[in-house]
Motif scaffolding. Structure first.
Motif, PDB file in Angstrom:
ATOM      1  N   ILE A 117       3.035  11.482   5.983  1.00 16.69           N
ATOM      2  CA  ILE A 117       1.845  10.755   6.450  1.00 16.69           C
ATOM      3  C   ILE A 117       1.903   9.308   5.992  1.00 16.69           C
ATOM      4  CG2 ILE A 117      -0.660  10.535   6.128  1.00 16.69           C
ATOM      5  CD1 ILE A 117      -0.659  13.712   6.017  1.00 16.69           C
ATOM      6  N   ILE A 118       2.173   9.096   4.712  1.00 22.29           N
ATOM      7  CA  ILE A 118       2.214   7.739   4.154  1.00 22.29           C
ATOM      8  C   ILE A 118       3.322   6.926   4.818  1.00 22.29           C
ATOM      9  CG2 ILE A 118       2.685   6.386   2.059  1.00 22.29           C
ATOM     10  CD1 ILE A 118       1.376   8.816   0.509  1.00 22.29           C
ATOM     11  N   THR A 119       4.502   7.502   4.919  1.00 21.04           N
ATOM     12  CA  THR A 119       5.665   6.797   5.477  1.00 21.04           C
ATOM     13  C   THR A 119       5.438   6.384   6.923  1.00 21.04           C
ATOM     14  OG1 THR A 119       7.149   7.960   3.973  1.00 21.04           O
ATOM     15  CG2 THR A 119       8.140   7.000   5.947  1.00 21.04           C
ATOM     16  N   ASN A 120       4.761   7.221   7.690  1.00 19.87           N
ATOM     17  CA  ASN A 120       4.593   6.968   9.124  1.00 19.87           C
ATOM     18  C   ASN A 120       3.308   6.236   9.477  1.00 19.87           C
ATOM     19  OD1 ASN A 120       7.048   8.217   9.791  1.00 19.87           O
ATOM     20  ND2 ASN A 120       6.088  10.229   9.717  1.00 19.87           N
ATOM     21  N   ASP A 164      -1.523   1.701   9.537  1.00 19.40           N
ATOM     22  CA  ASP A 164      -2.887   1.230   9.321  1.00 19.40           C
ATOM     23  C   ASP A 164      -3.640   2.221   8.426  1.00 19.40           C
ATOM     24  OD1 ASP A 164      -5.425   0.152   9.398  1.00 19.40           O
ATOM     25  OD2 ASP A 164      -5.762   0.587  11.526  1.00 19.40           O
ATOM     26  N   PHE A 165      -3.703   1.919   7.134  1.00 22.74           N
ATOM     27  CA  PHE A 165      -4.368   2.802   6.182  1.00 22.74           C
ATOM     28  C   PHE A 165      -5.889   2.685   6.240  1.00 22.74           C
ATOM     29  CE2 PHE A 165      -0.081   2.602   4.568  1.00 22.74           C
ATOM     30  CZ  PHE A 165       0.172   3.934   4.290  1.00 22.74           C
ATOM     31  N   SER A 166      -6.404   1.723   7.006  1.00 28.39           N
ATOM     32  CA  SER A 166      -7.852   1.624   7.184  1.00 28.39           C
ATOM     33  C   SER A 166      -8.319   2.433   8.397  1.00 28.39           C
ATOM     34  CB  SER A 166      -8.286   0.159   7.312  1.00 28.39           C
ATOM     35  OG  SER A 166      -7.712  -0.415   8.467  1.00 28.39           O
ATOM     36  N   LYS A 167      -7.390   3.082   9.079  1.00 26.63           N
ATOM     37  CA  LYS A 167      -7.726   3.936  10.219  1.00 26.63           C
ATOM     38  C   LYS A 167      -8.698   5.019   9.755  1.00 26.63           C
ATOM     39  CE  LYS A 167      -5.723   7.360  13.291  1.00 26.63           C
ATOM     40  NZ  LYS A 167      -4.584   8.190  13.596  1.00 26.63           N
ATOM     41  N   MET A 177       0.830  -1.197   0.000  1.00 26.51           N
ATOM     42  CA  MET A 177       0.000   0.000   0.000  1.00 26.51           C
ATOM     43  C   MET A 177       0.873   1.258   0.000  1.00 26.51           C
ATOM     44  SD  MET A 177      -3.085   1.544   0.219  1.00 26.51           S
ATOM     45  CE  MET A 177      -4.241   0.283   0.631  1.00 26.51           C
ATOM     46  N   LYS A 178       1.901   1.275   0.841  1.00 22.61           N
ATOM     47  CA  LYS A 178       2.761   2.455   0.926  1.00 22.61           C
ATOM     48  C   LYS A 178       3.424   2.751  -0.416  1.00 22.61           C
ATOM     49  CE  LYS A 178       3.876   2.384   5.803  1.00 22.61           C
ATOM     50  NZ  LYS A 178       4.865   2.674   6.819  1.00 22.61           N
ATOM     51  N   ALA A 179       3.948   1.705  -1.045  1.00 22.34           N
ATOM     52  CA  ALA A 179       4.649   1.897  -2.318  1.00 22.34           C
ATOM     53  C   ALA A 179       3.694   2.442  -3.381  1.00 22.34           C
ATOM     54  CB  ALA A 179       5.280   0.588  -2.783  1.00 22.34           C
ATOM     55  N   PHE A 180       2.493   1.899  -3.438  1.00 20.25           N
ATOM     56  CA  PHE A 180       1.523   2.362  -4.426  1.00 20.25           C
ATOM     57  C   PHE A 180       1.125   3.812  -4.169  1.00 20.25           C
ATOM     58  CE2 PHE A 180      -2.931   2.712  -5.995  1.00 20.25           C
ATOM     59  CZ  PHE A 180      -2.628   2.688  -7.347  1.00 20.25           C
ATOM     60  N   LEU A 181       0.867   4.157  -2.910  1.00 18.08           N
ATOM     61  CA  LEU A 181       0.513   5.537  -2.586  1.00 18.08           C
ATOM     62  C   LEU A 181       1.664   6.493  -2.882  1.00 18.08           C
ATOM     63  CD1 LEU A 181      -1.538   4.950   0.677  1.00 18.08           C
ATOM     64  CD2 LEU A 181      -2.413   5.866  -1.487  1.00 18.08           C
ATOM     65  N   HIS A 182       2.887   6.058  -2.603  1.00 16.52           N
ATOM     66  CA  HIS A 182       4.037   6.896  -2.953  1.00 16.52           C
ATOM     67  C   HIS A 182       4.078   7.134  -4.462  1.00 16.52           C
ATOM     68  CE1 HIS A 182       6.262   6.093   1.025  1.00 16.52           C
ATOM     69  NE2 HIS A 182       5.988   7.381   0.965  1.00 16.52           N
ATOM     70  N   GLN A 183       3.791   6.097  -5.259  1.00 12.53           N
ATOM     71  CA  GLN A 183       3.770   6.247  -6.718  1.00 12.53           C
ATOM     72  C   GLN A 183       2.692   7.242  -7.154  1.00 12.53           C
ATOM     73  OE1 GLN A 183       3.317   2.497  -8.700  1.00 12.53           O
ATOM     74  NE2 GLN A 183       5.360   1.792  -8.157  1.00 12.53           N
ATOM     75  N   ASN A 198     -13.646   9.108   7.324  1.00  5.70           N
ATOM     76  CA  ASN A 198     -13.299   8.231   6.211  1.00  5.70           C
ATOM     77  C   ASN A 198     -11.997   7.526   6.519  1.00  5.70           C
ATOM     78  OD1 ASN A 198     -14.783  10.702   4.634  1.00  5.70           O
ATOM     79  ND2 ASN A 198     -15.187   8.737   3.660  1.00  5.70           N
ATOM     80  N   GLU A 199     -11.781   6.391   5.851  1.00  5.93           N
ATOM     81  CA  GLU A 199     -10.519   5.682   6.020  1.00  5.93           C
ATOM     82  C   GLU A 199      -9.395   6.496   5.385  1.00  5.93           C
ATOM     83  OE1 GLU A 199     -10.676   1.635   4.682  1.00  5.93           O
ATOM     84  OE2 GLU A 199     -12.272   1.128   6.116  1.00  5.93           O
TER      85      GLU A 199
END
Length: 147
Positions: A83-86, A89-92, A1-7, A106-107
């Protein structure tokens, strides 16, 4: 998830940077395009602040000088990457107040995706405005970015 969001945020950064460069080279930026790009910057800033639970530094409707666009854009990107790096839990769920004063939750992953998607939507409007004004826009499609 992190890698995709970074992209996705890299792509968003690239496209916005291209528009900043293009607008900075113009004698006069079309008014509608400038308003839309300010909205992109302000909305990204607002969402970052909502995620970390801090007040915004300026309202959604604020008009920045074109000379400040690059710095604001860079800070938006830096904040989103942090935010992404730290995040573990992306469903938070993130509680926030909308610009109309309504409370929502929202998540995190959905908010982060929204930032990029929202920017893409308004960049499309800017490119359409460019065409109407006789300015040939550069293609900012994701697939071209990935080539």
């Amino acid at each position: 998830m992190k890698a995709f969001l970074h992209q996705l945020f890299d792509y968003n950064f690239y496209c916005n940077k291209k528009l900043i460069e293009r607008c900075a080279a113009m004698k006069e930026v079309p008014e509608k395009s400038a308003e839309l790009f300010n909205h992109i910057l302000n909305a990204h800033h607002t969402w970052n602040k909502r995620i970390v639970g801090k007040p915004t530094d300026f309202p959604l409707s604020h008009i920045h000088s074109i000379e400040n666009w690059e710095d604001i854009h860079y800070e938006n990107q830096r904040s989103s990457f942090e935010i992404i790096t730290n995040t573990e839990d992306f469903s938070k769920r993130i509680d926030y107040e909308s610009s109309e004063g309504r409370t929502f939750a929202n998540e995190l992953k959905d908010i982060l995706f929204h930032i990029v998607n929202h920017s893409t939507h308004h960049r499309g409007q800017i490119l359409a405005d460019f065409r109407v004004k006789g300015i040939e826009p550069e293609s900012l499609d994701y697939i071209f970015y990935k080539r």
